[in-house]
Design a protein around this motif. Sequence first.
Motif, PDB file in Angstrom:
ATOM      1  N   LEU A 136       0.818  -1.211   0.000  1.00 62.50           N
ATOM      2  CA  LEU A 136       0.000   0.000   0.000  1.00 62.50           C
ATOM      3  C   LEU A 136       0.854   1.263   0.000  1.00 62.50           C
ATOM      4  CD1 LEU A 136      -2.731  -0.941   2.659  1.00 62.50           C
ATOM      5  CD2 LEU A 136      -2.966  -0.986   0.168  1.00 62.50           C
ATOM      6  N   GLY A 137       2.176   1.097   0.115  1.00 57.81           N
ATOM      7  CA  GLY A 137       3.040   2.260   0.210  1.00 57.81           C
ATOM      8  C   GLY A 137       2.834   3.008   1.511  1.00 57.81           C
ATOM      9  N   LEU A 138       2.842   2.293   2.623  1.00 56.15           N
ATOM     10  CA  LEU A 138       2.565   2.861   3.943  1.00 56.15           C
ATOM     11  C   LEU A 138       3.464   4.057   4.242  1.00 56.15           C
ATOM     12  CD1 LEU A 138       0.787   2.179   6.482  1.00 56.15           C
ATOM     13  CD2 LEU A 138       2.819   1.063   7.413  1.00 56.15           C
ATOM     14  N   THR A 139       2.860   5.116   4.832  1.00 58.79           N
ATOM     15  CA  THR A 139       3.621   6.311   5.191  1.00 58.79           C
ATOM     16  C   THR A 139       3.381   6.666   6.654  1.00 58.79           C
ATOM     17  OG1 THR A 139       1.937   8.017   4.771  1.00 58.79           O
ATOM     18  CG2 THR A 139       3.147   7.153   2.860  1.00 58.79           C
ATOM     19  N   ALA A 140       4.138   7.643   7.141  1.00 56.67           N
ATOM     20  CA  ALA A 140       4.023   8.079   8.534  1.00 56.67           C
ATOM     21  C   ALA A 140       2.705   8.802   8.803  1.00 56.67           C
ATOM     22  CB  ALA A 140       5.196   8.987   8.894  1.00 56.67           C
ATOM     23  N   ASP A 141       2.011   9.245   7.761  1.00 59.87           N
ATOM     24  CA  ASP A 141       0.727   9.910   7.953  1.00 59.87           C
ATOM     25  C   ASP A 141      -0.431   8.930   8.106  1.00 59.87           C
ATOM     26  OD1 ASP A 141       1.680  12.499   7.932  1.00 59.87           O
ATOM     27  OD2 ASP A 141       1.428  12.739   5.763  1.00 59.87           O
ATOM     28  N   ASP A 142      -0.194   7.652   7.844  1.00 57.64           N
ATOM     29  CA  ASP A 142      -1.250   6.646   7.906  1.00 57.64           C
ATOM     30  C   ASP A 142      -1.494   6.169   9.334  1.00 57.64           C
ATOM     31  OD1 ASP A 142      -1.628   6.654   5.121  1.00 57.64           O
ATOM     32  OD2 ASP A 142      -0.016   5.193   4.833  1.00 57.64           O
ATOM     33  N   THR A 143      -2.671   5.580   9.532  1.00 58.51           N
ATOM     34  CA  THR A 143      -3.031   4.946  10.797  1.00 58.51           C
ATOM     35  C   THR A 143      -3.338   3.477  10.524  1.00 58.51           C
ATOM     36  OG1 THR A 143      -3.980   6.966  11.728  1.00 58.51           O
ATOM     37  CG2 THR A 143      -4.668   4.875  12.722  1.00 58.51           C
ATOM     38  N   VAL A 144      -2.710   2.586  11.265  1.00 60.61           N
ATOM     39  CA  VAL A 144      -2.950   1.151  11.111  1.00 60.61           C
ATOM     40  C   VAL A 144      -3.615   0.628  12.380  1.00 60.61           C
ATOM     41  CG1 VAL A 144      -1.890  -1.130  10.846  1.00 60.61           C
ATOM     42  CG2 VAL A 144      -1.051   0.812   9.494  1.00 60.61           C
ATOM     43  N   VAL A 145      -4.775   0.000  12.202  1.00 56.72           N
ATOM     44  CA  VAL A 145      -5.524  -0.572  13.319  1.00 56.72           C
ATOM     45  C   VAL A 145      -5.437  -2.090  13.237  1.00 56.72           C
ATOM     46  CG1 VAL A 145      -7.736  -0.670  14.524  1.00 56.72           C
ATOM     47  CG2 VAL A 145      -7.123   1.381  13.209  1.00 56.72           C
TER      48      VAL A 145
END
Length: 306
Positions: A136-145
Amino acid sequence: MSSTYDELRAQLATLTTEAFRPELAEIDRLPTLDIARIMNGEDGSVPGAVATRLPAIAAAIDATAARMARGGRLIYAGAGTAGRLGVLDASECPPTFNASPDQVIGLIAGGHTAIVTSIEGAEDSEELAARDLDGLGLTADDTVVGVSASGRTPYAVGAVEHARTVGALTIGLSCNAGSVLAAAADHGIEVVVGPELLTGSTRLKAGTAQKLVLNMISTITMIRLGKTYGNLMVDVRASNEKLRARSHRIVALATDAPDADIEAALTAADGEVKTAILMVLAGVDAPTATSRLRHANGHLRAAIQG
């Protein structure tokens, strides 16, 4: 048997969600109505368990909304029932809040096939969670639950641990106290609902608790992002006849305008409810309403005021 198998057995024996209830050992011999009453009573205890965790839930939502306001995404990760609930919540955000399909995402161990078919071994892989997030191209602005009734599912734990390595916000939702998942996350939410009616069937009370919390996370986050006006879904996407009728009703409730004015505004706004409401209440045309909403970052109340 392997040591891993023995360790798993030992872990399951300590989990509240896996506990055996001897008082229900002969439930299969009861009349159907009695079983239904018992089950209904069990379900009735879930909201109270969620209520005890409201401060933790609210803190997690505020942190999520702050990340999403600067372009981040909300990503659920789980296996089995927990994964399906995440996919369900994510899939309802585009039609309800006109959110982009990639703004709220549900990851389930084993991929979309696992929504309807059990994918053996997928939930046991922390590496699979990391690969899915990297995809998904995870970034520092994302939230992972990470969502897991037991609070120990490797896929959910692995997702949270990997997300933290890139600086993403992490939330761990489980139904057991002292869970590995909660400990691994920035925000641990443990809704302890107790043993299930059917031993270990966490699609029951645990699943209901997870659904309630996920409802809160997505809904209140969207409220914070300006996706509502009061309790009206002003960012609803009118993709079918029912939603077109709902769009008209929402504009009517927000403005108390005549039907003809509402239809004219919706037509000029290309069906965008929020734009139509601003046009009616502020007496402006569609381009002006669109510009004011853009400057207000999509918050209708702020756009109306100025």
